[in-house]
Enzyme design. Structure first.
Site, PDB file in Angstrom:
ATOM      1  N   ARG A  51      17.478  33.288 -50.192  1.00 32.08           N
ATOM      2  CA  ARG A  51      17.568  32.097 -51.030  1.00 32.08           C
ATOM      3  C   ARG A  51      18.281  30.985 -50.267  1.00 32.08           C
ATOM      4  O   ARG A  51      19.228  31.241 -49.511  1.00 32.08           O
ATOM      5  CB  ARG A  51      18.380  32.471 -52.271  1.00 32.08           C
ATOM      6  N   THR A 325       6.303  28.111 -56.800  1.00 29.99           N
ATOM      7  CA  THR A 325       6.613  29.371 -56.157  1.00 29.99           C
ATOM      8  C   THR A 325       5.322  30.137 -55.847  1.00 29.99           C
ATOM      9  O   THR A 325       4.283  29.851 -56.424  1.00 29.99           O
ATOM     10  CB  THR A 325       7.525  30.129 -57.141  1.00 29.99           C
ATOM     11  N   THR A 343       9.405  30.306 -52.206  1.00 28.98           N
ATOM     12  CA  THR A 343       9.190  29.041 -52.904  1.00 28.98           C
ATOM     13  C   THR A 343       9.811  27.858 -52.188  1.00 28.98           C
ATOM     14  O   THR A 343      10.762  28.001 -51.400  1.00 28.98           O
ATOM     15  CB  THR A 343       9.775  29.126 -54.330  1.00 28.98           C
TER      16      THR A 343
END
Ligand code: GLY
Length: 534
Positions: A51, A325, A343
């Site tokens: 992330r 995404t 994404t």
């Protein structure tokens, strides 16, 4: 499929596909974004968090104006919207730990595609839809809107600078993107458009292996993504509540099932208000998944009437709790499985393309509670735990998930922002509980509820059930499409099955055994939407 046919395992194929998507699916596939992967390789079950993070100079009020009012565009478009990319390090790390083929071989198909690929109607229509966003940035428009319009369907798209980046990435690993002149170019593009990212932010980014969220439901063992995605927690809470309220005993397709789903999600998304980066979360996963808490939540659910969301509060410690995404799924012939969601956040992310690299940058900063307590682009209301802070990972809803029972295994996930966990859960329930074939399960109409706003979203196909939901006290809104699920499964008899959602152009295919045996041959079978081969 080519990578599997060359003797690659599920991880090799997943990474190669993610990199191919970074070329041919710029709306979401990326090197300038981030994601999560849940994998089972042999006996090892693992979860990789790649992330994005907030830049080190980020601050809590960076998306508020002087009067304290939100500046929503700042977290969505341009340099200030960009989180520090996690994908270059993430794909490399996933392959380093679990891949079998040489790294260069896994990157090779993406290089080939960047040298020239055929423009599909989906790509042209995605570009048409976001023309206004891309046109705001000269470099983005030069590449993706040549002459002011999307390239023609069927024409050949060439991305020579991206091909060069990929060649360097194949030779040197993530440092080819995250250090030196390429990192400087990336940061210069961000800062030229109002951003605050530094080369040190990009160079110091590291993906993190996390303990996957393991739980059992409906006789299956599951592994989901832990924080900083809320997806695994929402799925585990939902399945735990549905078991308690006897969901499986209700007829398939009944309004009772939809009502119980909506009531479970209403509660799971209320608890999401407390979640954020693992270091800032205000509720621990073990509290939210504790039997006592799920029992209490299940007892609140009235089978005959909707509870107003304003009456459903997030988890609070009580005596019983003392203490756009894209997703891909791969299962290989050995039963190894990868569910990977990645994404840029919004379609084409921040709209900002690094000219020297032809890489589009994310707008993941909008996944923070940019103004805690107010809705974001998905209508999600989020709390302090997810406020912007330097280095923090923004809370996600991505739900890459594996479920297995004996030799059977399903890899599944979806794009769709806050709809990701609800879409994925519905398809998984159809497979695990009702035994539906994947292509049937992914096609079934879906609903969605996320606590706030207090409404059930129904796809058009659910129109006949809408009146019944309204009678139970729900507010109902119609949406054309909720999520876009992609799933692969090895069944009990060892046969393979793949399903791609008819809502989108994704494809799913099963590699015939004869091709697996002739390692090294390019894949001659056309991709189909869904396949079931013995
Ligand atoms: N950007 C959507 C999510 O992470 O949930």
């Amino acid at each position: 499929m080519e990578v599997l046919a060359s003797g690659g395992n599920a991880t090799d194929a997943a990474v190669a596909t993610a990199l191919a998507l970074a070329v041919v699916h710029p709306v979401a596939g990326n090197l300038g974004g981030g994601g999560f992967a849940v994998v089972r390789m042999g006996e090892t079950v693992a979860a990789l968090d790649f992330r994005e993070t907030a830049p080190s100079a980020a601050w809590r009020e960076m998306y508020l104006d002087a009067s304290g009012a939100p500046r929503p565009e700042a977290s969505l478009v341009g340099g200030l919207a960009v989180g520090v990319p996690g994908s270059p390090g993430g794909y490399f790390e996933l392959h380093r730990r679990f891949g079998r083929l040489p790294w260069e071989q896994v990157v090779a198909p993406a290089i080939r595609l960047a040298e020239g690929f055929t423009v599909t109607s989906r790509l042209a229509s995605d570009l048409e839809s976001e023309k206004a966003l891309l046109a705001r940035f000269a470099a983005s428009a030069r590449v993706w809107l040549p002459g002011g319009t999307p390239p023609r369907v069927g024409s050949t798209m060439r991305l020579p600078r991206l091909a060069a980046v990929l060649r360097a990435y194949a030779a040197e690993g993530p440092g080819a993107v995250t250090a030196g002149t390429r990192a400087e170019a990336l940061v210069a593009a961000v800062r030229a458009h109002g951003g605050i990212m530094t080369v040190a932010d990009v160079a110091s980014y590291r993906p993190v292996w996390r303990e996957p969220l393991r739980f059992r439901a409906f006789g299956w063992e599951l592994a989901g993504m832990p924080l900083p995605s809320s997806g695994g927690i929402i799925m585990a809470q939902t399945l735990g509540l549905l078991e308690r309220v006897g969901w499986a005993r209700q007829p398939a397709g009944s309004v009772q099932r939809l009502h119980l789903l909506a009531e479970s999600w209403r509660r799971a998304f209320a608890d999401r208000f407390l979640l954020g980066d693992p270091a800032s979360t205000r509720a621990a996963t073990e509290h939210l998944l504790a039997s006592a808490w799920l029992d209490r939540r299940a007892a609140e659910i009235d089978p005959n009437h909707a509870s107003p969301s304003t009456m459903v509060r997030p988890w609070t410690p009580g005596p019983e709790e003392a203490p756009e995404t894209t997703h891909l799924s791969v299962v290989d012939g050995e039963g190894n499985a990868v569910a990977l969601t990645t994404t840029l956040n919004g379609s084409f992310g921040s709209g900002l393309l690094v000219p020297e690299l032809e890489i589009l940058l994310n707008n993941e900063m909008d996944d923070f509670a940019t103004a805690p307590g107010r809705a974001n682009q998905y209508g999600l209301v989020q709390g302090e735990a997810n406020a912007v802070a330097p280095g923090r990972r923004m809370l996600s809803s991505m739900t890459p998930t594996l479920a297995w029972r004996g030799v059977e295994i399903v890899a599944i996930g979806s794009p769709g922002g806050s709809r990701i966990p609800t879409a994925t859960t519905q398809v998984l329930l159809a497979v695990l509980v009702d035994g539906a074939p994947l292509e049937v399960a992914v096609a079934q109409p879906r609903i969605h509820h996320q606590w706030m706003p207090d409404e059930v979203l129904c796809e058009d196909g659910e129109a006949s059930l809408q009146a019944a939901l309204i009678r139970l006290g729900h507010r109902v809104q119609v949406r054309p499409r909720l999520g876009e699920v992609h799933a692969v499964r090895r069944r009990g008899n060892g046969s393979l099955e793949a399903g791609a959602d008819p809502r989108g152009p994704g494809t799913a295919a099963v590699l015939p055994a004869r091709l697996l045996e002739s390692a090294g041959r390019p894949n001659p079978i056309p991709s189909r939407r869904s396949e079931r081969l013995e």
